[in-house]
Design a protein around this motif. Structure first.
Motif, short mmCIF file in Angstrom:
data_model
loop_
_atom_site.label_atom_id
_atom_site.label_comp_id
_atom_site.label_asym_id
_atom_site.label_seq_id
_atom_site.Cartn_x
_atom_site.Cartn_y
_atom_site.Cartn_z
N ALA A 159 54.14 -87.85 16.07
CA ALA A 159 54.38 -86.88 17.14
C ALA A 159 54.74 -85.52 16.54
CB ALA A 159 55.50 -87.38 18.05
N ARG A 160 55.54 -85.55 15.49
CA ARG A 160 55.91 -84.30 14.83
C ARG A 160 54.69 -83.65 14.18
NH1 ARG A 160 59.58 -80.22 15.10
NH2 ARG A 160 59.97 -79.29 13.05
N GLN A 161 53.83 -84.44 13.57
CA GLN A 161 52.63 -83.89 12.97
C GLN A 161 51.76 -83.20 14.01
OE1 GLN A 161 50.48 -86.57 10.30
NE2 GLN A 161 52.36 -87.75 9.98
N LEU A 162 51.62 -83.84 15.16
CA LEU A 162 50.85 -83.22 16.24
C LEU A 162 51.51 -81.93 16.71
CD1 LEU A 162 48.49 -83.31 18.22
CD2 LEU A 162 49.85 -84.82 19.68
N ALA A 163 52.83 -81.94 16.79
CA ALA A 163 53.55 -80.74 17.20
C ALA A 163 53.32 -79.59 16.23
CB ALA A 163 55.04 -81.04 17.33
N MET A 164 53.26 -79.92 14.92
CA MET A 164 53.07 -78.86 13.92
C MET A 164 51.76 -78.11 14.12
SD MET A 164 55.82 -78.86 12.13
CE MET A 164 55.32 -77.73 10.82
N THR A 165 50.76 -78.76 14.67
CA THR A 165 49.49 -78.09 14.91
C THR A 165 49.58 -77.09 16.05
OG1 THR A 165 48.64 -79.75 16.49
CG2 THR A 165 48.28 -80.17 14.14
N THR A 166 50.66 -77.15 16.84
CA THR A 166 50.84 -76.19 17.93
C THR A 166 51.82 -75.08 17.57
OG1 THR A 166 52.70 -77.36 19.01
CG2 THR A 166 50.47 -78.08 19.56
N TYR A 167 52.63 -75.29 16.53
CA TYR A 167 53.65 -74.30 16.17
C TYR A 167 53.07 -73.12 15.40
CZ TYR A 167 57.11 -77.92 17.32
OH TYR A 167 57.86 -78.87 17.95
N ARG A 168 52.07 -73.38 14.58
CA ARG A 168 51.50 -72.33 13.73
C ARG A 168 50.17 -71.83 14.29
NH1 ARG A 168 54.19 -72.09 8.69
NH2 ARG A 168 56.30 -72.83 9.10
N GLY A 169 49.78 -70.63 13.90
CA GLY A 169 48.55 -70.04 14.39
C GLY A 169 47.32 -70.51 13.62
N SER A 170 46.15 -70.35 14.22
CA SER A 170 44.89 -70.77 13.60
C SER A 170 44.66 -70.04 12.28
CB SER A 170 43.72 -70.49 14.56
OG SER A 170 43.89 -71.19 15.77
N GLU A 171 45.01 -68.76 12.22
CA GLU A 171 44.78 -67.96 11.01
C GLU A 171 45.52 -68.55 9.81
OE1 GLU A 171 45.89 -63.50 9.39
OE2 GLU A 171 45.65 -63.81 11.55
N GLU A 172 46.75 -69.02 10.03
CA GLU A 172 47.50 -69.57 8.91
C GLU A 172 46.86 -70.86 8.41
OE1 GLU A 172 51.90 -71.12 7.52
OE2 GLU A 172 51.38 -71.08 9.65
N PHE A 173 46.39 -71.71 9.33
CA PHE A 173 45.74 -72.96 8.91
C PHE A 173 44.48 -72.67 8.10
CE2 PHE A 173 48.62 -75.00 11.80
CZ PHE A 173 48.70 -76.31 11.37
N VAL A 174 43.72 -71.66 8.49
CA VAL A 174 42.52 -71.29 7.74
C VAL A 174 42.89 -70.83 6.34
CG1 VAL A 174 40.65 -69.61 7.58
CG2 VAL A 174 41.13 -70.72 9.77
N ARG A 175 43.93 -70.02 6.23
CA ARG A 175 44.32 -69.48 4.95
C ARG A 175 44.87 -70.55 4.01
NH1 ARG A 175 48.19 -66.17 6.53
NH2 ARG A 175 49.91 -67.48 5.82
N ARG A 176 45.61 -71.52 4.54
CA ARG A 176 46.30 -72.49 3.70
C ARG A 176 45.50 -73.77 3.43
NH1 ARG A 176 52.28 -73.55 5.81
NH2 ARG A 176 52.20 -74.92 3.99
N PHE A 177 44.61 -74.15 4.35
CA PHE A 177 44.04 -75.50 4.25
C PHE A 177 42.51 -75.52 4.31
CE2 PHE A 177 48.15 -75.90 6.60
CZ PHE A 177 48.90 -76.42 5.55
N ALA A 178 41.88 -74.48 3.80
CA ALA A 178 40.42 -74.41 3.87
C ALA A 178 39.72 -75.02 2.66
CB ALA A 178 39.98 -72.96 4.04
#
Length: 340
Positions: free
Chosen positions: A209-228
């Motif tokens: 549940a926490r993992q799913l929540a983390m996908t809503t706390y941060r913006g799309s841009e940060e995920f692209v920058r960190r996990f591409a």
């Protein structure tokens, strides 16, 4: 009616001064508990509840209430050798919320079990507990209420129910009601936890549940920058870069959070509903376009409907809902202006 404090509310923990290594001037801190009386929104009768709080800063200075999200506690700031508080970057002598000029008051969130087993806990209940604590501590009037996420929801409820106690309100990523899409996401998270409890895997479920929540706390841009980057093949399957980040976040959350508390406070977010027209307090709203939980459109509506004067400040950040924990350089001048 205003909440009433117990006539003789003895602290459970004695008030103490700051450790010498952290002290500056005559700063003091109380990390204590007061018993107050309130009537829960989803409970039948008044009940006594122990409110755990931290009140620190310059003696006799104006008090600023600071409350965070559901995983935050009273330790917005800590001293000495303790692990840093959840808003340590903003609070301290000479910092944005200057402890040489203010006293900061924060509480641990209450749960239904602490309210005589009420059906649920509301942001109004948290606000009433804070109002009763303000009365019990003899504060009189609060200079400002700074609320982030669920803390901002409680701040709105506080301003609506106890406007005579508050001079100004600062809301970070908080609105008068939850967005239906955010409620849908939290509903799925709670369902995962309940399924885990029923199947005998509560900790694994809370981590997911926490993992799913983390996908809503941060913006799309940060995920692209960190996990591409490309996935890595190990243990018989491909592991994507984002998985290690999410799994670590889940483990850390399980180590410090209780399942019943999580379910109650997550539900409390989605029960939140304050009419802006009932809030006469001067208000500063701060939002970011990358926040997927509290869209700017909701803050615009809130600004239009508030009874008192209100301003809306927008910061550009890749961190989404977590921008209010990360963007100290952008937030500092806005908070200083709001407190001035």
């Amino acid at each position: 009616m205003p909440s009433q404090a117990n006539p003789v509310p003895p602290p459970v923990f004695a008030a103490t001064s700051l450790p010498a290594a952290a002290a500056r001037g005559d700063l003091t801190a109380q990390r204590s508990t007061r018993r107050v009386t309130l009537t829960p929104k989803y409970g039948a009768t008044p009940c006594e509840v122990d409110v755990r709080y931290l009140w620190c800063g310059a003696p006799d200075a104006p008090t600023v209430i600071v409350q965070g999200g559901i995983s935050a506690d009273r330790d917005a700031v800590t001293f000495g050798d303790q692990a840093a508080g959840w808003w340590q970057e903003f609070i301290g002598a000479g910092r944005t919320v200057d402890l040489d000029r203010y006293r900061v008051l924060s509480i641990d969130w209450l749960t239904p079990a602490e309210l005589g087993h009420a059906q649920a806990i509301s942001s109004e209940d948290q606000a009433d507990a804070l109002a009763a604590l303000v009365d019990a501590l003899g504060i009189g009037r609060v200079h400002a209420f700074i609320g982030y996420s669920y803390g901002g929801m409680t701040g709105l409820a506080f301003a609506a129910r106890h406007p005579y106690l508050l001079d100004r309100l600062v809301l970070l990523g908080s609105a008068h009601r939850p967005h239906p899409l955010a409620t849908a996401q939290r509903s799925v998270q709670r369902s995962i936890v309940r399924l885990g409890v029923e199947s005998g895997q509560p900790e694994q479920a809370l981590a997911l549940a926490r993992q799913l929540a983390m996908t809503t706390y941060r913006g799309s841009e940060e995920f692209v920058r960190r996990f591409a980057s490309a996935p890595e093949y190990r243990d018989g399957r491909f592991h994507f870069p984002v998985e290690d980040y999410l799994e670590q976040a889940g483990r850390q959350f399980v180590a410090r959070f209780d399942i019943d508390r999580y379910l109650a406070l997550s539900e409390s977010i989605d029960l939140h509903d304050v009419r802006p027209e009932q809030v006469p307090t001067r208000t500063t709203l701060i939002g970011t376009p990358s926040d997927r939980l509290v869209p700017l459109a909701d803050l615009c509506e809130l600004q239009r409907r508030l009874q008192g004067p209100a301003s809306l400040e927008v910061i550009d950040s890749p961190y989404g809902h977590d921008a209010f924990l990360k963007e100290s350089d952008r937030l500092a001048p806005l908070l200083r202006e709001a407190l001035a």
